[in-house]
Design a protein around this motif. Structure first.
Motif, PDB file in Angstrom:
ATOM      1  N   CYS A 117    -114.971   1.912  -2.753  1.00  0.00           N
ATOM      2  CA  CYS A 117    -116.228   0.157  -2.921  1.00  0.00           C
ATOM      3  C   CYS A 117    -115.177   0.312  -4.606  1.00  0.00           C
ATOM      4  N   ASP A 118    -114.818  -0.652  -4.941  1.00  0.00           N
ATOM      5  CA  ASP A 118    -113.828  -0.506  -6.144  1.00  0.00           C
ATOM      6  C   ASP A 118    -114.913  -1.507  -7.436  1.00  0.00           C
ATOM      7  N   THR A 119    -116.156  -0.787  -8.262  1.00  0.00           N
ATOM      8  CA  THR A 119    -117.357  -1.588  -8.313  1.00  0.00           C
ATOM      9  C   THR A 119    -116.696  -1.517 -10.291  1.00  0.00           C
ATOM     10  N   ALA A 120    -115.179  -1.396 -10.570  1.00  0.00           N
ATOM     11  CA  ALA A 120    -114.912  -1.841 -11.345  1.00  0.00           C
ATOM     12  C   ALA A 120    -114.329  -2.724 -11.952  1.00  0.00           C
ATOM     13  N   ALA A 121    -115.052  -3.581 -13.358  1.00  0.00           N
ATOM     14  CA  ALA A 121    -114.147  -5.526 -14.015  1.00  0.00           C
ATOM     15  C   ALA A 121    -114.106  -6.140 -13.014  1.00  0.00           C
ATOM     16  N   ILE A 122    -115.883  -5.860 -12.502  1.00  0.00           N
ATOM     17  CA  ILE A 122    -116.991  -7.075 -11.495  1.00  0.00           C
ATOM     18  C   ILE A 122    -116.765  -8.792 -11.915  1.00  0.00           C
ATOM     19  N   LYS A 123    -116.262  -9.445 -11.837  1.00  0.00           N
ATOM     20  CA  LYS A 123    -116.626 -10.843 -12.129  1.00  0.00           C
ATOM     21  C   LYS A 123    -117.090 -11.738 -10.924  1.00  0.00           C
ATOM     22  N   TYR A 124    -117.713 -12.937 -11.377  1.00  0.00           N
ATOM     23  CA  TYR A 124    -117.843 -13.982 -10.587  1.00  0.00           C
ATOM     24  C   TYR A 124    -117.140 -14.130  -9.779  1.00  0.00           C
ATOM     25  N   SER A 125    -115.650 -14.851 -10.190  1.00  0.00           N
ATOM     26  CA  SER A 125    -114.756 -14.736  -9.749  1.00  0.00           C
ATOM     27  C   SER A 125    -113.624 -14.268  -8.622  1.00  0.00           C
ATOM     28  N   ASN A 126    -113.660 -12.886  -9.521  1.00  0.00           N
ATOM     29  CA  ASN A 126    -112.993 -12.057  -8.289  1.00  0.00           C
ATOM     30  C   ASN A 126    -113.801 -11.549  -7.102  1.00  0.00           C
ATOM     31  N   THR A 127    -114.711 -11.252  -7.732  1.00  0.00           N
ATOM     32  CA  THR A 127    -115.854 -10.819  -6.611  1.00  0.00           C
ATOM     33  C   THR A 127    -117.025 -11.561  -6.062  1.00  0.00           C
ATOM     34  N   ILE A 128    -117.807 -11.847  -6.755  1.00  0.00           N
ATOM     35  CA  ILE A 128    -119.098 -12.515  -6.072  1.00  0.00           C
ATOM     36  C   ILE A 128    -118.633 -13.754  -5.816  1.00  0.00           C
ATOM     37  N   THR A 140    -121.345 -21.963  -6.979  1.00  0.00           N
ATOM     38  CA  THR A 140    -120.737 -22.573  -8.687  1.00  0.00           C
ATOM     39  C   THR A 140    -121.495 -20.707  -9.695  1.00  0.00           C
ATOM     40  N   TYR A 141    -120.514 -21.159 -10.450  1.00  0.00           N
ATOM     41  CA  TYR A 141    -121.298 -19.830 -11.551  1.00  0.00           C
ATOM     42  C   TYR A 141    -122.357 -19.958 -11.443  1.00  0.00           C
ATOM     43  N   ASN A 142    -122.619 -21.440 -11.906  1.00  0.00           N
ATOM     44  CA  ASN A 142    -123.961 -21.603 -12.673  1.00  0.00           C
ATOM     45  C   ASN A 142    -125.243 -21.781 -12.005  1.00  0.00           C
ATOM     46  N   ASP A 143    -124.949 -21.908 -10.997  1.00  0.00           N
ATOM     47  CA  ASP A 143    -125.666 -21.896  -9.517  1.00  0.00           C
ATOM     48  C   ASP A 143    -126.427 -20.636  -9.303  1.00  0.00           C
ATOM     49  N   VAL A 144    -125.350 -19.488  -8.962  1.00  0.00           N
ATOM     50  CA  VAL A 144    -125.447 -17.816  -8.882  1.00  0.00           C
ATOM     51  C   VAL A 144    -125.859 -17.043 -10.365  1.00  0.00           C
ATOM     52  N   ALA A 145    -125.745 -17.952 -11.869  1.00  0.00           N
ATOM     53  CA  ALA A 145    -126.302 -17.204 -12.646  1.00  0.00           C
ATOM     54  C   ALA A 145    -127.846 -17.328 -12.818  1.00  0.00           C
ATOM     55  N   ILE A 146    -128.048 -18.366 -12.115  1.00  0.00           N
ATOM     56  CA  ILE A 146    -129.512 -18.942 -12.457  1.00  0.00           C
ATOM     57  C   ILE A 146    -130.440 -17.357 -11.663  1.00  0.00           C
ATOM     58  N   GLN A 147    -129.891 -17.520 -10.600  1.00  0.00           N
ATOM     59  CA  GLN A 147    -130.095 -16.652  -8.884  1.00  0.00           C
ATOM     60  C   GLN A 147    -130.773 -15.009  -9.768  1.00  0.00           C
ATOM     61  N   ALA A 148    -129.405 -14.984 -10.568  1.00  0.00           N
ATOM     62  CA  ALA A 148    -129.319 -13.955 -11.259  1.00  0.00           C
ATOM     63  C   ALA A 148    -130.587 -13.406 -12.196  1.00  0.00           C
ATOM     64  N   ALA A 149    -130.240 -14.320 -13.151  1.00  0.00           N
ATOM     65  CA  ALA A 149    -130.999 -14.006 -14.400  1.00  0.00           C
ATOM     66  C   ALA A 149    -132.600 -14.188 -13.725  1.00  0.00           C
ATOM     67  N   ASN A 150    -133.041 -15.104 -13.096  1.00  0.00           N
ATOM     68  CA  ASN A 150    -134.285 -14.714 -12.504  1.00  0.00           C
ATOM     69  C   ASN A 150    -134.811 -13.379 -11.386  1.00  0.00           C
ATOM     70  N   GLY A 151    -133.913 -13.407 -11.751  1.00  0.00           N
ATOM     71  CA  GLY A 151    -134.413 -11.967 -10.183  1.00  0.00           C
ATOM     72  C   GLY A 151    -133.887 -11.928  -9.076  1.00  0.00           C
ATOM     73  N   ARG A 152    -134.206 -12.942  -8.317  1.00  0.00           N
ATOM     74  CA  ARG A 152    -134.274 -13.710  -7.109  1.00  0.00           C
ATOM     75  C   ARG A 152    -133.113 -13.374  -6.297  1.00  0.00           C
ATOM     76  N   LEU A 153    -131.123 -13.506  -7.088  1.00  0.00           N
ATOM     77  CA  LEU A 153    -130.551 -13.129  -6.405  1.00  0.00           C
ATOM     78  C   LEU A 153    -130.644 -11.491  -5.509  1.00  0.00           C
ATOM     79  N   LEU A 203    -124.851  -7.756 -11.706  1.00  0.00           N
ATOM     80  CA  LEU A 203    -126.039  -8.426 -12.579  1.00  0.00           C
ATOM     81  C   LEU A 203    -125.874  -7.548 -14.215  1.00  0.00           C
ATOM     82  N   ASP A 204    -126.041  -5.040 -13.780  1.00  0.00           N
ATOM     83  CA  ASP A 204    -126.037  -5.064 -14.691  1.00  0.00           C
ATOM     84  C   ASP A 204    -124.563  -5.226 -16.324  1.00  0.00           C
ATOM     85  N   VAL A 205    -123.816  -6.102 -15.738  1.00  0.00           N
ATOM     86  CA  VAL A 205    -123.063  -5.841 -16.593  1.00  0.00           C
ATOM     87  C   VAL A 205    -123.653  -6.716 -17.118  1.00  0.00           C
TER      88      VAL A 205
END
Ligand code: HEC
Length: 124
Positions: free
Chosen positions: A36-47, A72-85, A117-119
């Motif tokens: 399980c590779d958790t290095a260099a995780i970005k929206y585009s390549n992993t999420i 989309t990135y913006n949609d997921v980022a909203i749920q990332a920021a508010n903790g619901r994701l 989320l952590d990064v």
């Protein structure tokens, strides 16, 4: 001395059983989950691929479930920021468990989301 062929035969049979008994061809042993590779995780390549596989059947389009879009990135980022994701995928109290009506995401996908989320949920 006339028993030698029988002893030899018994020996060979025993070795054959021992041999099969020692042969482990288990996927967990040959391919441990440490891949399980958790290095260099970005929206585009992993999420984005995880959302696409497990979430977007309900959370995309003109009438997304709960009004939440995750395609989309913006949609997921909203749920990332508010903790619901994280609340939803980790099956935390007070959140609806996601994917709805499906099995919880596997340990590796959860680890990837957590790391992202952590990064600070980078896009790419
Ligand atoms: C089968 C359809 C379906 C799938 C697949 C699905 N969801 Fe949902 N989701 C819903 C519905 C419906 C709701 C509204 C709450 C409820 O009915 O439980 C919801 C609610 C949510 C919420 C709000 C939860 C809260 O309590 O605030 C989030 C965040 C969410 N989903 C994220 C996801 C994520 C991330 C995935 C993929 C891992 C996913 N969903 C997969 C249908 C789905």
């Amino acid at each position: 001395m006339k028993n030698i062929p029988i002893i030899l035969f018994a020996f060979l049979i025993t070795m054959a059983f021992l041999n099969t008994g020692c042969y482990y061809d288990k996927a967990e042993i040959l391919y441990p989950e440490t891949v399980c590779d958790t290095a260099a995780i970005k929206y585009s390549n992993t999420i984005a691929p995880v959302m696409s596989s497990f979430c977007n059947s309900c959370h995309s389009g003109n009438t997304p479930s709960a009004g939440i879009k995750l395609d989309t990135y913006n949609d997921v980022a909203i749920q990332a920021a508010n903790g619901r994701l994280w609340g939803a995928v980790s099956h935390s109290n007070n959140y609806s468990a996601m994917p709805k009506n499906g099995p919880k995401l596997n340990t590796c996908n959860l680890a990837k989301i957590k790391k992202w989320l952590d990064v600070g949920y980078p896009n790419n």
